[in-house]
Design a protein around this motif. Sequence first.
Motif, mmCIF file in Angstrom:
data_model
loop_
_atom_site.group_PDB
_atom_site.id
_atom_site.type_symbol
_atom_site.label_atom_id
_atom_site.label_comp_id
_atom_site.label_asym_id
_atom_site.label_seq_id
_atom_site.Cartn_x
_atom_site.Cartn_y
_atom_site.Cartn_z
ATOM 1 N N GLU A 164 -9.344 -60.436 2.234
ATOM 2 C CA GLU A 164 -8.671 -60.074 3.481
ATOM 3 C C GLU A 164 -7.504 -61.024 3.706
ATOM 4 N N VAL A 165 -6.349 -60.444 4.052
ATOM 5 C CA VAL A 165 -5.156 -61.228 4.402
ATOM 6 C C VAL A 165 -4.742 -60.800 5.800
ATOM 7 N N CYS A 166 -4.878 -61.703 6.760
ATOM 8 C CA CYS A 166 -4.607 -61.386 8.167
ATOM 9 C C CYS A 166 -3.465 -62.262 8.684
ATOM 10 N N ASP A 167 -2.683 -61.697 9.576
ATOM 11 C CA ASP A 167 -1.634 -62.471 10.241
ATOM 12 C C ASP A 167 -1.832 -62.333 11.742
ATOM 13 N N ASP A 168 -1.176 -63.208 12.503
ATOM 14 C CA ASP A 168 -1.307 -63.176 13.966
ATOM 15 C C ASP A 168 -0.027 -62.665 14.612
ATOM 16 N N GLY A 169 0.615 -61.703 13.919
ATOM 17 C CA GLY A 169 1.864 -61.153 14.444
ATOM 18 C C GLY A 169 1.635 -60.008 15.416
ATOM 19 N N GLU A 170 2.631 -59.111 15.488
ATOM 20 C CA GLU A 170 2.585 -58.007 16.440
ATOM 21 C C GLU A 170 1.589 -56.925 16.036
ATOM 22 N N GLY A 171 1.254 -56.841 14.766
ATOM 23 C CA GLY A 171 0.376 -55.769 14.318
ATOM 24 C C GLY A 171 1.140 -54.479 14.064
ATOM 25 N N ILE A 172 0.415 -53.458 13.658
ATOM 26 C CA ILE A 172 1.013 -52.160 13.299
ATOM 27 C C ILE A 172 0.319 -51.074 14.102
ATOM 28 N N ALA A 173 1.103 -50.177 14.647
ATOM 29 C CA ALA A 173 0.540 -49.081 15.439
ATOM 30 C C ALA A 173 -0.362 -48.215 14.570
#
Length: 461
Positions: A377-386
């Motif tokens: 799993e590769v996660c970021d704490d950005g805006e995300g994707i709709a």
Amino acid sequence: MSTWHRCSIRTRFTVVASTVMALICTVAAVFALVAVRKAVVEDRTQRLVIHAVDMARQIRQSGVSPRMLSDGHNEAVQVFDPADTPVAATPGFSAREPPITNLRPDVDAYTVVRLCDLHAFPGQCKIVISYPLHRADGVWLLNMAVADVPWYVGPRLLASLAAGWLLLVGMTAAGTYRTVSKTLEPVGAISGKLAQITASDLGHRVPVPKYRDELRDLAEIANKTLDRAQTAVEQQLRFASDASHDLRNPLAAMRVQIDEALMYPKETDWPQTANALLDSMERLQDLVTDLLQIARLDAGISSRHDPVDLTGLVTAELDRRPRRVAVIRRLTPGVVIDGERIGLVRLLNNLLDNAERHADSAITVTLTLEADTAVLEVCDDGEGIAPDQQEVIFQRFARLEASRRRDAGGTGLGLPIARQIAETHNGTLTLEDSPRGARFVLRLPGRAAPPADHARTPTKV
């Protein structure tokens, strides 16, 4: 190739069906002839016995009279006294002729046999009865012969059987030819429609027969194949159009920069211009590299898969260069898979670069082994994707507005390449729900379970 294999399917089916029907009709005709002949022989024999019994009764009562012999039923009759002297015979059959048969039946029984080539009837077969009759002066002998039944029984029966044989075989041939022709009509329609389809015109579809049979299945499969072919061609055309557009942009930028520098050579800051050209060339190089990678994946070209320590590979790539944001690792030791190391490195870097591009402050990389499946799993704490955009990002050259704002020079090929590499490893790459940012989950078949004594400890880089 033999003449038989050059014949059409309808011709071969017709010949085979007609041959089978001819054999069946021949066997049936033979059985019919045998059965009818047996019945006729039995009837003729029974009539001969009845006539012999009736004639013996008359001879015992009133003796032999010419009228008695002339009223026969086409039988040849001989009457012998106890001294074996001929007493009477049917007209045209001399009384002095030797006996029709030398059979000597028991005095209390008669004998019926079938004989051929008798001296009195050369070349013929007869049904012969030898009947003893008792008179006051001794035992007289009555010999009677009637023509045997021929193998064909009679011309009318033979003609009827031949006509029936020809009728059934002819009807079978005509029916088979018509049935096969009707059955193959959809094949002709399908072939005609397929002949009209070209690489530039894939909009045609073959007609689907109305009956639910194998030909309908064939037509539906052909249409599905054409759908996939049309989709693939349209995808290739879009890919070529998008690729040419993205290739043209850095080239156009480079041309403008060079033209401007040449127009004002004394006023141009050549180091700055060179750096700008290097940036455009780097973008162009990245795009060409991605295009070559996609072409390689589409062609199914892959190196040999060997055991790969996925934990070590992820650790090495995270340590290879610093990131602009913190990287949190949760890696299970000892996760091993079968794969192509170069392809896996490209996949991981594409995910990390994408996460770094959209993260605000941190990236979390998690590696576990679940039921013999390696899960990264590769996660970021950005805006995300709709939610409605979660599959769009895996389309080639697809770039969302947020991605364009953060990195105007991206190619839109990183995630599609990553998913294709995952699929070549019999795995999946999906975007799944996350409380914050985007969470990409890679699942690959694993080789061994992790050691039980290892603990996963979060660390920051």
